[in-house]
Design an enzyme around this catalytic site. Structure first.
Site, PDB file in Angstrom:
ATOM      1  N   TYR A  39     -16.818  14.608  20.818  1.00  0.00           N
ATOM      2  CA  TYR A  39     -16.995  15.920  20.201  1.00  0.00           C
ATOM      3  C   TYR A  39     -16.145  16.965  20.894  1.00  0.00           C
ATOM      4  CZ  TYR A  39     -18.868  20.622  19.894  1.00  0.00           C
ATOM      5  OH  TYR A  39     -18.974  21.979  19.768  1.00  0.00           O
TER       6      TYR A  39
ATOM      7  N   ASN B  64      -3.643  -9.445   6.980  1.00  0.00           N
ATOM      8  CA  ASN B  64      -3.029  -9.550   8.298  1.00  0.00           C
ATOM      9  C   ASN B  64      -3.926 -10.302   9.279  1.00  0.00           C
ATOM     10  OD1 ASN B  64      -0.359  -8.075   8.926  1.00  0.00           O
ATOM     11  ND2 ASN B  64      -1.364  -6.765   7.441  1.00  0.00           N
TER      12      ASN B  64
ATOM     13  N   CYS C  42       0.820  -1.217   0.000  1.00  0.00           N
ATOM     14  CA  CYS C  42       0.000   0.000   0.000  1.00  0.00           C
ATOM     15  C   CYS C  42       0.846   1.255   0.000  1.00  0.00           C
ATOM     16  CB  CYS C  42      -0.898   0.019   1.227  1.00  0.00           C
ATOM     17  SG  CYS C  42      -1.905  -1.437   1.387  1.00  0.00           S
TER      18      CYS C  42
ATOM     19  N   ARG D   4     -29.551  10.741  10.977  1.00  0.00           N
ATOM     20  CA  ARG D   4     -30.808  11.430  11.299  1.00  0.00           C
ATOM     21  C   ARG D   4     -31.664  11.622  10.047  1.00  0.00           C
ATOM     22  NH1 ARG D   4     -30.747  15.099  15.970  1.00  0.00           N
ATOM     23  NH2 ARG D   4     -30.958  16.938  14.660  1.00  0.00           N
TER      24      ARG D   4
END
Lengths: 451, 451
Positions: free
Chosen positions: A429, A308, A45, A445
């Site tokens: 948050y 992995n 990667c 929502r």
């Protein structure tokens, strides 16, 4: 099981995860690994970043060398050795020493097939010209970087708009090259829904990639054995270097020849302990199937994370323990310059194909509190099953800070959470990280309003 | 329920989330909100960034003004109105107009108490001097910023090392002030285990904060009514401005006076629909209790995320719908200059207190692939229950990109995942975002070895 002999075919993520795990659990086990490339345990990667110059040297991409495996783990990792045949009846493999060219039989008590996957190379006219590359192994990455130095290309064409294609397009842009990307489908990143794929197409054009969508490559223009362009149905795109990013195919021919009936996209079917249909033969990583926890179907997903984990599971079992791989939910993430893209679960085409009744919602929010500097847009799309409200999948496109949120959705998919449960998750948050409703919850929502 | 009259006490996160939800579901409902400050729906969490100058203007911190609520949502939000009494027998509240000073009774059919919480201000000698501030409302933040301009302090002392204390210490450092932080306990951020708290203490010292741990403030030195220093058991720390970050207390006196028996840390007990013990009286947000999903105990957690969710649940129920708040797992995150810190679930002291048998592991990994530039250390500590293997909690300290990973752990806690399930989660990976094993999974692998 002590003193049993374990033979592993393939010395990258899955094979060496398994071998290392066996060594940790069973210090006496004989462990022999055959790897046809010159490298073990490297980060495939990382190749686009090495080629693009984000990562200067190749050494840090190699987690552990064959020497290290030999000295530290007493794992006999033989590079440049290719297994050419599995003989399950006699429990042995035929091994070619690629340096010496000699072949001989090696017996095993347990065999792990971890042969990986290879980039798909179409048999198109001119496909064998110099300057056309796929990307999978460390070797292939080194070849591309050397070719960039040798050929000094000005124009590059990337064929295929999957992760590798896009990351390589970015790498070539970084190097100041003219980059065109040809994609036979109507969007890049086919694992996204079209509306989300379009955001990514726009982002690619913004960073300077010339996109040619709905154009299939039909061949290559060559001169004196060197590639000079990619021919599509509509045009010829000049190029001194071509990168094929057309997906991968499992390296499963050995297994098939040994009598294993192949599964999804020709990958090797395994049970949750990573056992194949044949006694004492196991498989893990990019050559093996995975169970998709949302579609409940076998899939082939060639990713280092999966390799992995499957390798670890195989290793625990090979060491005499008990572990099962619970399957995947199809999570993937990529970064294309300042843009981040991530997906997990099912996309629209899969939902339709399976026949689930589902609703989706797409919202655009911010990566940080609206007033906090440095934030930017993040678009989140979620799918949920009608009736049950179960989350089916999610896709995210945005700027820095956007993509890793996919992990909340991946975890929610593993736990089979509903949209309503997602809404009330106690996510973190603070203004530098998120609006007070995390974008994935804002999307949830909206979905709830439609359920 | 149409035409019923809803009265809401408190016009910030919980109150206005509820009011807005009711309006969306029931266009005819009469909705009256009393807010004693001059502001509605503001981001209290943004205050440290406004004070520190990261955020220039205060307006973006206000999500919706009273005018907007009135015009767009037809919610009658009356600022500078304080409810001074709840009379549950007659279903009415006494309201003081803080401008006109008049008081009158206002009837309700349904009442929502969303009075929030206030910073704890100890009754120490000199505590009423000019220049000593708590921080909770927008008003209090404006007061601090004005004081910085008016008093031009050179030295600031922060009393208390919780989130507010640390974020304000950062803000003052940004402003170029000399900052000392006094904390009566042996570590900052008491919601972390001591070993993780120490990482944060080191980080604070590194950014220039003078830390005085295990020193309780015993009073304030004042001159002509102005603060001149913070007195501790060991010394006097000179200061022209003092910020109290000693935690918050729920504003529950009104509820208690109305006959509600208070719960955890004097918060208002509610059922999962946010109903109090009294008929037609609901509570949500920083004044209310939450159910902790891991400890299975009521807790008081004053955070905007919880307030918004509880407000939404209350709003759905008040509008005649049905919703329940599933509780919290104790997630919190903060950013102190380049350092990120996050936690969720139970910490060691809570685990001991509850009497759970548990093991922990702490690992240090990287925020990106080792070879990818711009990454840095991230330390993850996880707790799991012996026997069941159930995840109990997690703590993260690291540089940019570290903290939001806490959301995977928070989601795992909601879903009651085990450490083994955490290890095999299909989390996203690409070199710019993570090592191939996400740090939270690397930590989980270590815990599994000890289970």
């Amino acid at each position: 099981m002590a003193r049993e002999k374990l033979v592993v075919i393939g010395g990258d993520a899955a094979g060496m995860s398994a071998a290392s795990k066996v060594r940790r659990e069973d210090s006496g086990r004989e462990i022999l690994v055959f790897e046809r490339s010159p490298h073990t345990s490297y980060s495939a990667c990382g190749m686009p970043y090495y080629i693009g110059g984000v990562v200067e040297d190749v050494e840090p991409l190699i987690a552990r060398s064959p020497q290290k495996f030999r000295e530290k783990y007493r794992i006999d990792a033989r590079i440049r050795h290719e297994v050419t045949e599995i003989d399950p009846k006699k429990a042995r493999v035929r091994v070619a020493d690629l340096e010496g060219k000699a072949e001989r039989w090696e017996s095993y008590d347990q065999l792990l097939i971890a042969t990986g996957a290879s980039p798909f190379c179409p048999s198109l006219p001119g496909a064998d010209a110099e300057g056309i590359f796929g990307l999978s192994t460390l070797e292939s990455g080194l070849r591309v970087r050397r070719a960039l130095e040798r050929l000094s290309p000005r124009r590059v064409v990337v064929v295929g708009g999957g992760y590798i294609g896009l990351e390589m397009a970015e790498a070539f842009i970084r190097l100041g090259l003219e980059v065109a990307l040809v994609q036979h489908g109507p969007q890049v990143m086919g694992t996204l829904d079209p509306d989300m794929g379009k955001l990514l197409s726009d982002a690619l054009r913004e960073i300077g990639v010339a996109l040619f969508l709905e154009e299939a490559a039909t061949g290559f223009e060559t001169r004196e054995g060197k590639v000079r362009g990619v021919v599509t149905e509509q045009r010829t795109l000049p190029a001194e270097l071509v990168l094929l990013g057309m997906g991968t195919r499992p390296n499963s021919a050995l297994a098939e020849a040994a009598g294993i009936a192949l599964g999804a996209r020709k990958a090797i079917p395994v049970n949750p302990r990573q056992q194949t249909q044949l006694e004492n033969i196991w498989a893990a990583g990019d050559c093996a199937e995975s169970f998709h926890r949302v579609s409940r179907r076998p899939v082939h997903i060639a990713l280092g994370t999966v390799a992995n984990k499957q390798g670890t599971v195989a290793g625990i079992n090979l060491a005499g323990g008990y572990a099962t791989f619970p399957g995947v939910v199809g999570t993937a993430v990529s970064k294309i310059c300042q843009y981040e893209v991530a997906r997990t679960g099912l996309q629209e085409t899969e939902i339709r194909e399976i026949g689930l009744e589902a609703v989706s919602a797409t919202i655009t929010s911010k990566t940080r509190a609206g007033y906090y500097p440095g934030g930017g847009p993040v678009t989140v799309k979620l799918w949920a099953e009608k009736g049950s409200g179960r989350l089916l999948g999610g896709q995210i496109v945005g700027i820095e800070g956007a993509a890793k949120r996919i992990d909340v959705l991946a975890t929610a998919l593993h736990a089979e959470l509903t949209i309503e449960q997602l809404i009330y998750l106690d996510l973190s948050y603070a203004p530098p990280y998120s609006p007070v409703w995390d974008p994935v919850q804002t999307a949830a929502r909206q979905v709830l309003n439609k359920l």
